[in-house]
Enzyme design. Structure first.
Site, mmCIF file in Angstrom:
data_model
loop_
_atom_site.group_PDB
_atom_site.id
_atom_site.type_symbol
_atom_site.label_atom_id
_atom_site.label_comp_id
_atom_site.label_asym_id
_atom_site.label_seq_id
_atom_site.Cartn_x
_atom_site.Cartn_y
_atom_site.Cartn_z
ATOM 1 C CB SER B 283 -0.895 0.004 1.231
ATOM 2 O OG SER B 283 -1.429 1.293 1.424
ATOM 3 N NE ARG B 329 -1.207 5.086 -5.798
ATOM 4 C CZ ARG B 329 -2.350 4.463 -5.562
ATOM 5 N NH1 ARG B 329 -3.134 4.105 -6.559
ATOM 6 N NH2 ARG B 329 -2.715 4.189 -4.329
ATOM 7 C CD GLU B 445 -9.534 -0.108 -12.404
ATOM 8 O OE1 GLU B 445 -9.873 -0.750 -11.391
ATOM 9 O OE2 GLU B 445 -8.446 -0.276 -12.986
ATOM 10 C CG LEU B 461 -11.042 2.274 -2.255
ATOM 11 C CD1 LEU B 461 -10.716 1.964 -0.796
ATOM 12 C CD2 LEU B 461 -11.484 1.009 -2.959
#
Lengths: 254, 657
Positions: B283, B329, B445, B461
């Site tokens: 995570s 990311r 998604e 989420l």
């Protein structure tokens, strides 16, 4: 960590469908790396079977990170194999030695009929949840999340029970094929939270009734379920379930 | 011309105005309207439950043995919401702004603002359902930080937030099933959408236990089928995650938006060998406390704990001092690749970097000692106490790491490397989440809508639940209000018959090939092409090669694939074959999309377009659009562009320094 390769004999339960009687069949696999997961080892076997024009072994799996609850397998007499607090998909081949024989079976319980080979039907669990494993709140009715403080210990205990992944190892491990650990985890999760309070009594009655209807056995407190549970759901939840049931029975207005 | 149907008015009033003016369906009519939901992850389960509560007749399909298995369950870190419970300056606008910026200015303002607006309601709803979020001692909800933000707005339940949220939605769904409002079809896979008079009117599904094809009618069809990361073969997705439902819809007229926008997650357990079937995420929350580094010396052979502090390069902290280890990311992934490509990688494969908790363990240990007011405490005791704190925060992730690698991350730094994790691209949808096919929606998604070219952590989420709980219950009414005049259509209708025939022909064709190469082998080959040429870094030459190679692979697949067993039985190899066939076609479109976008943005990094410092170089004057592809025929697509108009935010070069 030293890595090594191994040759293994696999004794696998094969069963064409629900009606078929089924039986064990032996297979050899070679050069299995200790770094593989157990399911990757089965992938190797299946590729081999497909190459040889045979029917590959059916087994349930999806996330392969120990959380979806789809994988099962009775491995050498233990649900999810020998590692503690583990699912089959996270079991790695370094748990085995070169030359070993591994016995692989499906979950065995009347309420979990075999679909094919190692795949079983666990929809009974969904029906137990349908009987009351929820809080009746429609979308859009919620008050602010912080309007109701919840004691941290209670929240943590609810979370510990809510970690159940619904894999069915508890049922498979139990000599009575009881679903009490699964059921008690859900009853505990919701009973420990103030939001679950209004439906506390009806929930426990209805869920227990559904469990009985599905044909799961009774609990005789051997603790095999807790030992096999990949998420270490505590058997104390069963005690709480019994308490909830008793309380609901005594105070029922009928 | 693509019309996103964005409501007029100021950005912060659009959704309010929309809700105030959209059409409604009265309760008596809702009972007569049937809705099909495919997929039971956060988007599908929440949509199905909410629509069931409203009184629609809902049918839900999932390929797993239970709706609770959907891959949302594996999400670890958390869910964002603009609650500002921490009093640290958060607001709806901040969450909106961070999401647009994190997506490198390739997302639609109106959708993202709506997402930020409803984010708080999601937390409230989940708490009411009994989702056991982490709490402080005072009983209030706890928050932590995720990448690309400077506030603490992430709600979590240890490292199992996705599981807890999904179980909440699943329970709401099961309740509707018990009430008879929703009918559930487990172990069923949607294989085609049925279109009548240019409207989606149902699906053809296959019962995966006996192989039978089934026809199901719906006044509307909702695809909540997740992302397509498994096109790369190795990804953090579940083994069954696939693009098939979305791809069938695409070939029936739904445009595909930004297919090349893929998220490569920086912190995953590295590949250990050819046997690898999937990759496991560690995570992003670990970057709150873990520090990422590589040795300063190329080809370093010493073990991690033998390398002294001054010989370590904490390259994220060095390059991005303002955000440090918590850069978004895409930035963190590229930085790891850059170090490994330059010869600084660690581990046997040299394709890994360290994620080190030693400092955090000491820091937490000292805090514990400080709480007790003790002095002269040994280093060992500080470390022991610190380990306890780290265990409470991340215990399950550390255990997972140890099971997979056989190494203890409390003693040794984790070895991590980027891996395919999420796809920002997906079916193009308008503001109402409707695709270019009327009555066909895509949620979660499976659509392209909210994350631009890069998704921020803990936002998937949020989006899945926003779409299912708070968006579709309103927008679907706006369409179905006009459908009350249309009675349910019999599944004997010609369109159902011919569509079912299409499906059975394709399955028979697959089974009749009887070639020599397994489905898995084709999938691995496709994955390698995609990862090498359409992965973390792309260039025109590689993409052109990839397109040729994929076309060749498709030919081979359809002439030499070997599928054991029969059609009318439980046959996972056949299921997989259909999915891989669709992945191959998608792979080609992803490369075409990546090739046309002559810029770098977010997760789409074209080597030809970078700054002197190696950062993504956008070209806003030419590429500030969503690419929406219309399928024409084999190997041929037409590009439609949805221009992105930024009314509130001024796009700039993303800066996390």
């Amino acid at each position: 960590m030293q890595h090594y390769n191994m040759n293994l004999t696999l004794k696998v339960w094969r069963q064409k469908n629900k009606e078929d009687k089924g039986g064990f069949q032996n297979y050899q696999v070679k050069d299995i790396s200790s770094e593989m997961s157990f399911l990757e080892m089965l992938d190797v076997l299946n590729e081999q079977l497909i190459r040889d024009g045979q029917d590959p072994i059916a087994f349930d799996h999806d996330c392969r990170e120990g959380i979806c609850g789809m994988c099962s397998l009775y491995i050498n007499g233990k649900p999810h194999g020998d590692w503690k607090a583990n699912t089959t998909c996270q079991l790695h081949m370094r748990a085995f030695k070169d030359g070993e024989t591994i016995v692989i079976e499906p979950w065995r319980a009347g309420a979990f009929p075999v679909v094919k080979d190692l795949v079983v039907d666990r929809s009974a669990f969904d029906r137990i949840i349908q009987a009351g494993g929820f809080i009746s709140v429609n979308t859009g009715n919620a008050v602010d999340g912080n309007s109701l403080p919840i004691n941290k210990d209670a929240a943590d205990a609810a979370f510990a029970a809510a970690m159940c992944i619904g894999c069915g190892a508890c049922v498979a491990a139990c000599k009575n094929a009881s679903a009490m650990l699964f059921l008690s985890a859900k009853v505990s999760h919701l009973a420990l939270l103030p939001q679950g309070d209004p439906e506390r009594k009806s929930r426990v009655f209805n869920m227990v009734a559904q469990m009985d209807k599905e044909g799961f056995g009774a609990c005789t407190n051997t603790g095999a379920c807790e030992a096999a549970c990949p998420k270490e759901i505590s058997i104390a939840n069963i005690a709480r379930l019994n308490k909830e049931y008793l309380f609901a029975s005594i105070t029922a207005e009928k | 011309m693509l019309d996103a149907k964005i409501p007029a008015g100021s950005l912060d009033q659009k959704w309010t105005d929309y809700k105030g003016h959209c059409k409604l369906v009265n309760p008596a009519n809702k009972r007569k309207l049937e809705v099909i939901v495919v997929g039971t992850g956060l988007a599908g389960a929440s949509a199905a439950a909410s629509l069931g509560e409203l009184g629609y007749k809902v049918k839900v399909f999932c390929f797993q043995d239970s709706p609770r298995r959907a891959h949302s369950i594996a999400a670890q870190g958390g869910i964002n919401a603009a609650k500002n419970y921490q009093n640290d300056g958060d607001s709806i606008f901040r969450l909106f702004y961070d999401t647009i910026k994190g997506g490198d200015y390739r997302a639609r303002e109106a959708n993202v603002h709506r997402l930020a607006e409803v984010s708080g309601n999601i937390i409230d709803q989940c708490v009411a359902q009994g989702v056991p979020f982490a709490r402080e001692y005072g009983g209030l909800l706890s928050n932590r930080s995720f990448g690309g933000t400077q506030v603490q707005r992430t709600f979590y339940a240890a490292g199992q937030t996705g599981q807890q949220l999904l179980i909440g939605a699943y329970q709401a769904l099961e309740r509707q099933i018990a009430l008879g409002n929703v009918k559930m079809y487990n172990r069923h896979e949607m294989l085609e959408v049925v279109i009548i008079d240019e409207k989606a009117r149902g699906i053809i599904a296959r019962d995966l236990v006996n192989g039978n094809l089934e026809r199901h009618f719906g006044h509307a069809v909702l695809l909540c089928t997740g992302g397509y990361g498994n096109v790369f073969y190795l990804s953090t997705n579940a083994m069954g995650s696939n693009v098939t439902a979305a791809w069938k819809a695409h070939k029936k007229g739904a445009f595909f938006g930004n297919p090349s926008f893929t998220q490569i997650h920086p912190t995953c357990i590295p590949v250990s060998g050819d046997h690898q079937s999937k990759l496991t995420l560690m995570s992003e929350s670990l970057r709150n406390d873990g520090r990422i580094w590589v040795p300063k010396k190329q080809g370093e052979t010493r073990k991690a704990n033998e390398i002294p502090e001054e010989e370590r390069d904490y390259y994220l902290e060095r390059r991005y001092p303002a955000f440090g280890n918590l850069v978004p990311r895409d930035v963190a992934s590229r930085a790891a690749k850059e170090r490994c490509d330059a010869g600084f990688g660690v581990g046997t494969s040299k394709q890994a970097v360290y994620l080190d908790f030693a400092d955090a363990i000491k820091r937490y240990g000292k805090i514990e000692i400080g709480k007790e007011g003790r002095e002269n405490v040994s280093e060992e005791e500080i470390i022991a106490l610190g380990k306890e704190v780290v265990k409470e925060k991340y215990g399950n992730l550390f255990d997972m790491y140890e099971k997979i690698t056989g190494e203890n991350p409390y003693e040794l730094p984790m070895r991590i490397y980027p891996a395919v994790h999420y796809t920002m691209g997906g079916l193009w949808v308008d503001y109402e989440l409707m695709t270019t096919v009327k009555g066909l929606y895509a949620l979660g998604e499976a659509n392209f809508s909210d994350h631009g070219a890069n998704r921020l952590g803990a936002s998937a989420l949020m989006q899945g639940l926003a779409d299912g709980y708070f968006v579709i219950p309103y927008t679907i009414g706006n369409y179905l209000a006009d459908e009350i005049y249309n009675k349910s259509i019999s599944t004997d209708h010609e369109a159902f018959v011919t569509t079912e025939k299409e499906v059975s022909n394709r399955i028979e064709k697959l089974m009749s090939i009887k070639g020599n190469i397994s489905v898995e082998t084709f999938h691995k080959r496709l994955g390698k092409i995609m990862w090498d040429k359409c992965g973390m870094a792309r260039n025109a030459q590689g993409l052109e090669q990839a397109i040729t190679e994929i076309q060749q692979l498709k030919k081979e697949f359809w002439s030499d694939v070997k599928i054991p067993g029969a059609i009318n039985e439980f046959n996972p190899e056949l299921d997989k074959a259909g999915r891989v066939a669709d992945f191959i076609e998608l792979g080609e479109l992803m490369c075409i999309d990546a090739l046309q976008r002559n810029e770098s943005c977010g997760g789409h990094f074209r080597e030809e377009y970078q700054t002197n410092e190696g950062e993504a170089l956008r070209d806003d004057s030419n590429y500030m659009y969503v690419s929406a592809w219309e399928h024409k025929q084999e190997h041929t697509w037409e590009l439609h562009k949805e221009t992105l108009n930024y009314e509130v935010i001024k796009p700039t070069q993303r800066n996390y320094k």
